[in-house]
Design an enzyme around this catalytic site. Structure first.
Site, PDB file in Angstrom:
ATOM      1  CD  GLN A 169       8.977   2.385  -3.578  1.00 56.14           C
ATOM      2  OE1 GLN A 169       8.028   2.935  -3.354  1.00 56.14           O
ATOM      3  NE2 GLN A 169       9.877   1.494  -2.869  1.00 56.14           N
ATOM      4  CB  SER A 203       1.874   0.379  -1.959  1.00 57.51           C
ATOM      5  OG  SER A 203       2.856   0.523  -1.052  1.00 57.51           O
ATOM      6  CB  SER A 245       5.536   9.601  -3.500  1.00 54.31           C
ATOM      7  OG  SER A 245       5.174   9.065  -2.411  1.00 54.31           O
ATOM      8  CD  GLU A 281      11.891   2.773   2.766  1.00 53.31           C
ATOM      9  OE1 GLU A 281      11.267   1.999   3.166  1.00 53.31           O
ATOM     10  OE2 GLU A 281      11.348   4.182   2.884  1.00 53.31           O
ATOM     11  CD  GLU A 285       0.296  -0.485  14.252  1.00 50.72           C
ATOM     12  OE1 GLU A 285       0.645  -0.120  13.102  1.00 50.72           O
ATOM     13  OE2 GLU A 285      -0.260   0.128  15.107  1.00 50.72           O
TER      14      GLU A 285
END
Lengths: 372, 403
Positions: B123, B126, B158, B241, B370
């Site tokens: 995937q 990012s 990954s 996920e 966060e």
């Protein structure tokens, strides 16, 4: 996997929520906290009429013979409402003591009154500041009378009788006694605590009439088992209170504007509330475990009880203190309700043994399990 | 309340257990294979017997199994020593997105090979400028006939180095506001112009990669969703996920630190006798227990055919910092020996040191602490979103960190 309350138990919850919403608002908590009445006698009467005090008492003693899952539901709702009544003393402690250790005659004598709420029991363990152990007890009994000072005793000023833990030269070093509190040998003084919405007393027993409860020299073992069961029910009250604190904080943060927007849009506040939710959720799931263990009399009860107790203490302390902070200066005023969960969280945390005490019990129980 | 399976669940569990017992790869079978080869061998064996991706429809290589069946499968499989999977992202995120957005023809071509382990997918979301703020990604795709030309860089991918295909989100209109200028594709990772560079982590491992795109060509037929609809498609991926219901984490946990505390001394007595050690361990035990019983509550919902409540959203936010703190505590218990990181010389073959060094990544991957707290605050508690200063502004006018 069926790790959830049943439909009937959830209906009981809805009924309890509805009843407490109309009979135990924060105004009721405030009235008891501000006033002279030690508890809301009217609320107590209604709670008893609904059978809550009779929940787990067997039918042969005029109870309802329901399970600890039903009692867990009621405990959570009473905790959510911060009910100013002697429910924990009478139901989780005194009733449990008599169920655990009482002779047939004692059960006949005390359980029907406890079930009906016409008799209030309390549990007198601590004698001074610091941890109480069998070795630290100084209250002493002979065959029919008892002498000593117990402080603080939750609901000791209003109860009809007390389960008193006294020293013994036999067995585990302690014995339980039932002491009727309306007698000459007993003097009781109300004492001020950090949570005046729940009354506490100092009991001075001076050759007061007493009857042995259970076997002489097995008192400390009874105390452990009574406290394990009470810990689960206290923990349910605590997670109920956690929700109240979270909702108060959330509602205020949504409505309070600073720098042109609701403070609930600031991550400092959002993360605070998320952390409250996280701790509450962990505690609640551990309470499920405790409820399962107590309702099935599982061997894991000591572990389950201590686990629920430790996480409920941590969650309620965190939720109640951060609720005050979320309110800013207003949270520190007498006028706002933030003080109630803050007071109650620490009262419940200290009433039947502190966080550190239960952390130690938890590891001891795990060590025992592994050694077996 | 009870912890028992329903009769149907118990039968299924027995069936799973029986099959697993008879089919776990032996060490002889695995000999000479690298971790990818081992993973593929195990996946193919499951696929051939109808035990791969059991939640998927049969026509895609699955078994049409229920959510609770999947949990039971995961629990049973985790009781055996099986090769580590390299298919988590492909099965858990890429495939559900394909099934939701690709054509029947495409799904027929690609999905069974994912199920059988023939193809590994990654995937590519990012970017250096788009992490927590994923939609701020900048890798460009420009239309050229029936193709798109891709230029830019992805990061933290990954398995990019061994993947056959990848899903990726690209900026197709820099003049549209952030979320509206994105388009979603899947791509052959062997395409010309893709360069994969491993990133060395502070733990010493290299599970992630930088992936550079230089004039890489992708067919418009490999677009998922409409041009400009990429964010919506990406949400399908992110929503999938994998729920970690019923699974136990490896590495440092209560048991390993408890055992350590019985092996090392404080004041000439086993550390487990120390009150501070007991208090700290009790808190971690209560957290682990809370997570476990959260899982049981979610399983109950699945078993009743209901959707689990939000209680499971707290797992990563509790689990990742706990691992870090426990590893740190374990190193402290080892005193000066805690500094030794050597499989021969360290206590527990260096597991505590390895977790100490790996755990910062756990608190970042898949959403930082966060971001997880924001998700709980917004989706569970219903608190408002942050005010976003880039809202409604053309993406190419949004201030950036000029990285």
């Amino acid at each position: 996997m069926n790790f959830e309350f049943s439909e009937e138990q959830n209906m009981l919850r809805e009924q309890a929520q509805g009843f407490l919403a109309s009979n135990c608002s924060m105004a009721v908590v405030r009235r008891v906290l501000d006033g002279d009445e030690p508890y809301d006698a009217d609320l107590w009467k209604k709670v008893a009429e609904m059978g809550w005090t009779a929940t787990v008492i067997p039918e042969e003693y005029e109870g309802l013979g329901l399970s600890y899952l039903e009692l867990s539901v009621i405990a959570e709702e009473l905790g959510r409402a911060l009910a100013p009544i002697p429910f924990s003393s009478s139901v989780y402690l005194a009733t449990e003591a008599i169920l655990a250790a009482g002779s047939e005659e004692q059960k006949q004598a005390y359980l029907p009154g406890l079930a009906a709420g016409t008799s209030i029991g309390c549990f007198a363990l601590g004698e001074s500041s610091g941890q109480t152990s069998a070795a630290s007890l100084t209250t002493k009994a002979d065959s029919s009378s008892i002498t000593g000072v117990k402080i603080p005793v939750a609901d000791g000023d209003i109860a009809n009788f007390a389960i008193v833990v006294a020293t013994s030269d036999k067995g585990d070093g302690a014995s339980l006694y039932i002491v009727d509190l309306d007698q000459d040998g007993v003097s009781r003084e109300s004492i001020t605590t950090i949570d005046p919405s729940r009354s506490h007393a100092k009991l001075t027993l001076n050759a007061a009439g007493a009857q042995l409860l259970g076997n002489d020299g097995e008192g400390w073992s009874y105390v452990q088992s009574i406290l394990n069961r009470a810990a689960v029910l206290f923990a349910w009250e605590q997670v109920g209170g956690c929700d109240t604190a979270l909702n108060m904080a959330k509602e205020y943060a949504m409505g309070r504007f600073a720098f042109g927007r609701p403070i609930a849009t600031y991550q400092a506040i959002k993360h605070k509330l998320a952390n409250i939710y996280v701790k509450n959720t962990l505690a609640r799931s551990n309470c499920y475990y405790g409820a399962w263990a107590i309702s099935t009399d599982a061997d894991e009860l000591p572990i389950a009880a201590a686990t629920a107790r430790v996480s409920a203490i941590q969650a309620y302390y965190y939720a109640s203190k951060e609720n005050v902070q979320t309110h800013g200066g207003m949270g520190f005023t007498w006028e706002f309700d933030c003080q109630f969960p803050y007071r109650r969280s620490k009262l419940l945390a200290t009433n039947i043994g502190s966080e550190a005490t239960w952390q130690d019990k938890l590891i001891t129980a795990i060590e025992k399990q592994r050694a077996a | 309340m009870d912890f028992n399976d329903t009769a149907v669940e118990a039968t299924f569990r027995e069936e799973v257990r029986t099959w697993l017992s008879a089919n776990i790869p032996t060490s002889d079978e695995l000999k000479g294979l690298d971790y990818i080869g081992r993973a593929k061998l195990w996946q193919k064996r499951k696929y051939d017997a109808g035990w791969a991706c059991i939640r998927w429809p049969k026509e895609h290589g699955g078994r049409d199994a229920s959510a609770i069946d999947q949990v039971i499968w995961n629990q049973e499989e985790s009781n055996f020593d099986t090769p580590d999977s390299v298919f988590g992202i492909g099965h858990g995120m890429c495939a559900p997105t394909m099934m939701a957005w690709a054509t029947d023809e495409q799904n027929k071509n690609y999905i069974p090979k994912l199920a059988s382990g023939e193809d590994v997918w990654c995937q590519l979301f990012s970017e250096p400028a788009g992490g927590s703020d994923l939609a701020a990604l900048r890798t460009r795709a420009e239309k050229d006939g029936d193709d798109w030309i891709i230029n830019g860089q992805k990061i933290w991918t990954s398995g990019a180095h061994y993947s056959d295909y990848g899903v990726l989100v690209l900026r197709t209109d820099p003049t549209a506001p952030k979320h509206q200028g994105l388009t979603y594709f899947f791509i052959d990772m062997k395409s010309a112009g893709i360069e994969v560079k491993p990133i060395r982590q502070i733990s010493g491992g290299a599970n992630f990669n930088e992936v550079y795109f230089t004039d890489v060509r992708v067919s418009d037929a490999q677009r998922l969703g409409a041009v400009g609809q990429g964010w919506q498609v990406a949400l399908t991926t992110l929503m999938n996920e994998r729920a970690s219901i019923g699974g136990g984490g490896g590495g440092v946990n209560f048991d390993s630190v408890f055992d350590l505390a019985t092996r090392v001394n404080i004041d000439d007595a086993p550390a487990i006798k120390d009150k501070n050690v007991r208090a700290q361990l009790a808190t971690w035990y209560a957290q682990e227990s809370g997570l476990k019983f959260n899982g049981y509550r979610s399983m109950t919902a699945l078993s009743r055919g209901e959707i689990p409540g939000p209680e499971n959203s707290i797992g990563k936010l509790v689990g990742a910092p706990k691992q870090q703190d426990m590893a740190s505590f374990a190193l402290d218990l080892l005193e000066s020996g805690g500094a030794i990181w050597d499989p021969e010389l360290s206590d527990a073959a260096g597991m505590f040191q390895a977790t100490y060094m790996a755990s910062p990544g756990l608190r970042i991957a898949g959403g930082t602490d966060e971001i997880m707290a924001n998700i709980i605050a917004e989706r569970v508690l219903g608190l408002p979103q942050d005010i976003r200063v880039d809202k409604g502004i053309p993406f190419n006018e949004v201030p950036t960190s000029n990285s």
